[in-house]
Every structure is written in C-alpha cells, then in structure tokens.
Motif scaffolding. Structure first.
Motif: not given
Length: 181
Positions: A44-65
């Motif tokens: 919430n302060l704008g700090n990067e927590i995590l960066k994940i590289k994927t094999a292809d274009e990302v179409r959908g993302i979600d975070i568990s509750p």
C-alpha cells in the motif's frame, strides 16, 4: 493510493487486481506484453513486493482473499505469437505471495483469459479461449468440473454466498453455474 501508480498504469499496465483488508492492501499489476511479461505486486505504500516473469502474455490475474496466493492465466490467441512446436508450457499458474510456484496446469495451446478465486479461497475458476470454464481446487489445482460456454471466457464472478458462478463469454452469452456442477 492508485494515484501513486497512475503514471505507471497509464504507460505499462493492462490489468490490475486489488486485494484489501483493514490494514493491508496489495496491488498486482499486469504489464503489457510488448513491454515485458511480468506481474508486479506492490504494497500500500507503493513498494514493489514481488515481480514474476512468465512464459507468455498474461490474460488474467487474481489474488486469493487472504492474500497468500496469486493466480495467473497466460497464453496468446494470435497464431504468430504461439511458441514454436514442442515448446509447450502450462497456462494456469498459482504462486505464493513470496513468488514460490505452488502448482501449474493446462499445457495446451489455447490461452486462459480469466482466473478468479472464490470468496473463501477454496476454489479457483479459470476460463480459456476455446470457451471452457474449469472449477479447480485452489490448493492443488485438482479439477472439480468443467463446462463449455461456446466462446472465450471473458469474465467470472463467484456469488457472495459461494453457491454459484456467473460467467460471461466473447460471444455475448452469460451463464450461471451451480458450484456443485
């Protein structure tokens, strides 16, 4: 808080997933394919927590509750962007917030456009470009059931009580499925 990311979002983001609790807010930003194939998680302060590289274009993302898992649906629907023959990779991936891969599924050619956790975090619903909707166990990726919707799955919404799934597709149809199949 979103104003902190406004420049970044205008220039590079195509989708944002937002998870909120009383004192904890996370933003997952999906970069445009032409820039880099990365998912970036901010606090919430704008700090990067995590960066994940994927094999292809990302179409959908979600975070568990509870904020512990990140689901990613990838793949290209353009023939020219398909990987060379023999280079298959899974199209639905679930990571811990730390970036550790929990499970991956669906090493087929079509893209997965939508991923959505249920409100209790037990299930992950995913939809592909062929029109199939899958209900999976969020912990291990085991398939519970699948349904055909006649067109690319573009939107998934769990009912608040967890009893049903509302699904929209690219052909203009809306479906209501009972969670029990």
């Amino acid at each position: 808080i979103l104003s902190t990311f406004s420049g970044y979002i205008r220039e590079k983001a195509v989708s944002i997933c937002y998870k909120s609790e009383v004192f904890n807010r996370d933003f997952l930003i999906n970069n445009k394919k032409s820039i880099e194939r990365e998912r970036i998680l901010f606090d919430n302060l704008g700090n990067e927590i995590l960066k994940i590289k994927t094999a292809d274009e990302v179409r959908g993302i979600d975070i568990s509750p509870d904020g512990s898992l990140i689901a990613v649906g990838i793949g290209s629907t353009r023939q020219r962007d398909s990987p060379p023959s023999g280079q298959q990779y899974e199209k639905v991936l679930v990571y811990r917030k730390t970036g550790e891969l929990v499970w991956k599924k669906f090493p087929k050619d079509n893209a997965f456009h939508e991923v959505k956790f249920s409100r209790d975090g037990k299930y992950l619903a995913v939809g592909d470009a062929e029109g199939y909707l899958y209900l999976l166990n969020a912990v291990d990726g085991a398939e519970i059931w699948n349904k055909f919707t006649r067109g690319q799955v573009r939107a998934i919404k769990f009912y608040d009580d967890g009893s049903s799934l509302l699904v929209g597709n690219g052909e203009g149809y809306i479906y209501l499925f009972d969670i029990n199949g």
